[in-house]
Motif scaffolding. Structure first.
Motif, PDB file in Angstrom:
ATOM      1  N   VAL A 162       9.964  -3.380  -6.516  1.00  0.00           N
ATOM      2  CA  VAL A 162      10.513  -4.435  -6.605  1.00  0.00           C
ATOM      3  C   VAL A 162      11.890  -4.787  -5.455  1.00  0.00           C
ATOM      4  CG1 VAL A 162      11.944  -6.044  -7.919  1.00  0.00           C
ATOM      5  CG2 VAL A 162       9.969  -5.039  -8.961  1.00  0.00           C
ATOM      6  N   GLY A 163      11.788  -5.846  -4.567  1.00  0.00           N
ATOM      7  CA  GLY A 163      12.792  -6.035  -3.774  1.00  0.00           C
ATOM      8  C   GLY A 163      12.361  -5.706  -2.448  1.00  0.00           C
ATOM      9  N   ALA A 164      11.358  -4.932  -2.147  1.00  0.00           N
ATOM     10  CA  ALA A 164      10.834  -4.481  -0.739  1.00  0.00           C
ATOM     11  C   ALA A 164      10.229  -5.723  -0.071  1.00  0.00           C
ATOM     12  CB  ALA A 164      10.007  -3.335  -0.970  1.00  0.00           C
ATOM     13  N   THR A 165       9.899  -5.573   1.222  1.00  0.00           N
ATOM     14  CA  THR A 165       9.072  -6.605   2.020  1.00  0.00           C
ATOM     15  C   THR A 165       7.661  -5.760   2.142  1.00  0.00           C
ATOM     16  OG1 THR A 165      11.136  -7.370   2.652  1.00  0.00           O
ATOM     17  CG2 THR A 165       8.883  -7.761   4.299  1.00  0.00           C
ATOM     18  N   VAL A 166       6.702  -6.546   2.067  1.00  0.00           N
ATOM     19  CA  VAL A 166       5.373  -6.029   2.563  1.00  0.00           C
ATOM     20  C   VAL A 166       4.852  -6.992   3.696  1.00  0.00           C
ATOM     21  CG1 VAL A 166       4.157  -7.155   0.830  1.00  0.00           C
ATOM     22  CG2 VAL A 166       3.241  -4.969   1.943  1.00  0.00           C
ATOM     23  N   THR A 167       4.184  -6.418   4.339  1.00  0.00           N
ATOM     24  CA  THR A 167       3.301  -7.263   5.575  1.00  0.00           C
ATOM     25  C   THR A 167       2.097  -6.912   5.688  1.00  0.00           C
ATOM     26  OG1 THR A 167       5.407  -7.185   6.921  1.00  0.00           O
ATOM     27  CG2 THR A 167       3.172  -7.849   8.221  1.00  0.00           C
ATOM     28  N   ASP A 217      -4.970 -13.172  -5.694  1.00  0.00           N
ATOM     29  CA  ASP A 217      -5.686 -13.324  -6.884  1.00  0.00           C
ATOM     30  C   ASP A 217      -6.234 -14.694  -6.839  1.00  0.00           C
ATOM     31  OD1 ASP A 217      -5.251 -10.844  -7.722  1.00  0.00           O
ATOM     32  OD2 ASP A 217      -3.491 -11.502  -9.049  1.00  0.00           O
ATOM     33  N   ASN A 218      -7.059 -15.095  -5.867  1.00  0.00           N
ATOM     34  CA  ASN A 218      -7.933 -16.379  -5.730  1.00  0.00           C
ATOM     35  C   ASN A 218      -6.999 -17.478  -5.573  1.00  0.00           C
ATOM     36  OD1 ASN A 218     -10.311 -14.866  -5.563  1.00  0.00           O
ATOM     37  ND2 ASN A 218     -10.279 -14.953  -7.658  1.00  0.00           N
ATOM     38  N   SER A 219      -5.623 -17.452  -5.602  1.00  0.00           N
ATOM     39  CA  SER A 219      -4.912 -18.841  -5.378  1.00  0.00           C
ATOM     40  C   SER A 219      -4.460 -18.637  -3.811  1.00  0.00           C
ATOM     41  CB  SER A 219      -3.608 -18.795  -6.205  1.00  0.00           C
ATOM     42  OG  SER A 219      -4.042 -18.787  -7.555  1.00  0.00           O
ATOM     43  N   LEU A 273       8.190  -9.370  -6.387  1.00  0.00           N
ATOM     44  CA  LEU A 273       8.622  -9.249  -7.679  1.00  0.00           C
ATOM     45  C   LEU A 273       7.026  -8.832  -8.461  1.00  0.00           C
ATOM     46  CD1 LEU A 273       9.425 -13.126  -7.719  1.00  0.00           C
ATOM     47  CD2 LEU A 273      10.785 -11.291  -7.702  1.00  0.00           C
ATOM     48  N   LEU A 274       7.393  -8.297  -9.561  1.00  0.00           N
ATOM     49  CA  LEU A 274       6.306  -7.835 -10.239  1.00  0.00           C
ATOM     50  C   LEU A 274       4.971  -8.603 -10.369  1.00  0.00           C
ATOM     51  CD1 LEU A 274       7.994  -6.411 -13.359  1.00  0.00           C
ATOM     52  CD2 LEU A 274       7.301  -4.961 -11.389  1.00  0.00           C
ATOM     53  N   SER A 275       5.145 -10.000 -10.291  1.00  0.00           N
ATOM     54  CA  SER A 275       3.865 -11.098 -10.208  1.00  0.00           C
ATOM     55  C   SER A 275       3.295 -11.001  -8.920  1.00  0.00           C
ATOM     56  CB  SER A 275       4.659 -12.174 -10.393  1.00  0.00           C
ATOM     57  OG  SER A 275       5.666 -12.783  -9.355  1.00  0.00           O
ATOM     58  N   HIS A 276       3.806 -10.348  -7.938  1.00  0.00           N
ATOM     59  CA  HIS A 276       3.164 -10.056  -6.522  1.00  0.00           C
ATOM     60  C   HIS A 276       1.960  -9.138  -6.561  1.00  0.00           C
ATOM     61  CE1 HIS A 276       6.841 -12.034  -4.788  1.00  0.00           C
ATOM     62  NE2 HIS A 276       5.780 -12.784  -4.192  1.00  0.00           N
ATOM     63  N   THR A 277       1.980  -8.330  -7.739  1.00  0.00           N
ATOM     64  CA  THR A 277       0.894  -7.331  -7.832  1.00  0.00           C
ATOM     65  C   THR A 277      -0.356  -7.992  -8.000  1.00  0.00           C
ATOM     66  OG1 THR A 277       2.450  -5.700  -9.184  1.00  0.00           O
ATOM     67  CG2 THR A 277      -0.242  -5.623  -9.785  1.00  0.00           C
ATOM     68  N   ALA A 317     -11.673 -10.011   3.824  1.00  0.00           N
ATOM     69  CA  ALA A 317     -11.255  -8.691   3.540  1.00  0.00           C
ATOM     70  C   ALA A 317     -10.082  -8.718   2.481  1.00  0.00           C
ATOM     71  CB  ALA A 317     -10.620  -8.049   4.701  1.00  0.00           C
ATOM     72  N   THR A 318     -10.394  -7.759   1.504  1.00  0.00           N
ATOM     73  CA  THR A 318      -9.468  -8.055   0.332  1.00  0.00           C
ATOM     74  C   THR A 318      -9.100  -6.576   0.208  1.00  0.00           C
ATOM     75  OG1 THR A 318     -10.856  -9.484  -0.882  1.00  0.00           O
ATOM     76  CG2 THR A 318      -9.369  -8.100  -1.977  1.00  0.00           C
ATOM     77  N   THR A 319      -7.485  -6.521  -0.335  1.00  0.00           N
ATOM     78  CA  THR A 319      -6.739  -5.451  -0.602  1.00  0.00           C
ATOM     79  C   THR A 319      -6.007  -5.709  -1.830  1.00  0.00           C
ATOM     80  OG1 THR A 319      -5.627  -3.512   0.273  1.00  0.00           O
ATOM     81  CG2 THR A 319      -4.783  -5.792   0.890  1.00  0.00           C
ATOM     82  N   SER A 320      -5.190  -4.709  -2.488  1.00  0.00           N
ATOM     83  CA  SER A 320      -4.425  -4.698  -3.629  1.00  0.00           C
ATOM     84  C   SER A 320      -3.333  -3.796  -3.382  1.00  0.00           C
ATOM     85  CB  SER A 320      -5.415  -4.474  -4.714  1.00  0.00           C
ATOM     86  OG  SER A 320      -5.631  -3.215  -4.945  1.00  0.00           O
ATOM     87  N   ILE A 321      -2.212  -4.442  -4.301  1.00  0.00           N
ATOM     88  CA  ILE A 321      -1.089  -3.874  -4.363  1.00  0.00           C
ATOM     89  C   ILE A 321      -0.557  -3.670  -5.572  1.00  0.00           C
ATOM     90  CG2 ILE A 321      -0.157  -4.139  -1.968  1.00  0.00           C
ATOM     91  CD1 ILE A 321       1.833  -6.124  -2.903  1.00  0.00           C
TER      92      ILE A 321
END
Length: 123
Positions: free
Chosen positions: A29-34, A52-54, A69-73, A91-95
């Motif tokens: 939480v709080g990190a930055t991802v690219t 998630d399709n949105s 945030l946790l909601s970015h999972t 292409a799809t990936t997950s975190i």
């Protein structure tokens, strides 16, 4: 004698892939991802990003999320499309976003061997 003709064949998008920086599937939480979407094509493409399709707002081939945030999972999809060839590359990936425990051990205000007694007396 005939004049030479040059032909430029538009192709793609093909072979889409997503790179994540930092390169791992779990982020704090709080990190930055690219996320960066790489696609093989020999012309300009339109990029769209989905969580998630949105639809989420990316900047072309990149999607940067500061302050996770946790909601970015979830699943992230890059769609690269060509109006010229009517092809689309996906292409799809997950975190997973993990947070710190809400139960944090706070240090005691006095050594463990000390005993404190609180007595109330009537006034």
């Amino acid at each position: 004698m005939s004049n030479p003709t040059n032909a430029f064949i538009l192709d793609g998008p093909d072979s889409a892939s997503i790179t994540i920086i930092p390169e791992r599937s779990m982020h704090a939480v709080g990190a930055t991802v690219t996320f960066t979407c790489s696609v093989v094509a020999n012309h300009e493409l339109d990029f769209h990003w989905y969580h998630d399709n949105s639809t989420v707002q990316g900047d072309g081939q990149q999607l940067i999320i500061p302050g996770l945030l946790l909601s970015h999972t979830g699943n992230y999809t890059c769609s690269a499309s060509s109006g010229t060839t009517n092809k689309k590359g996906l292409a799809t990936t997950s975190i997973v976003v993990i947070g710190r425990s809400r139960l944090m051990r706070s240090p005691l205000p006095f050594p463990r061997s000390t005993c404190a007694v609180l007595a109330l007396s009537p006034e």
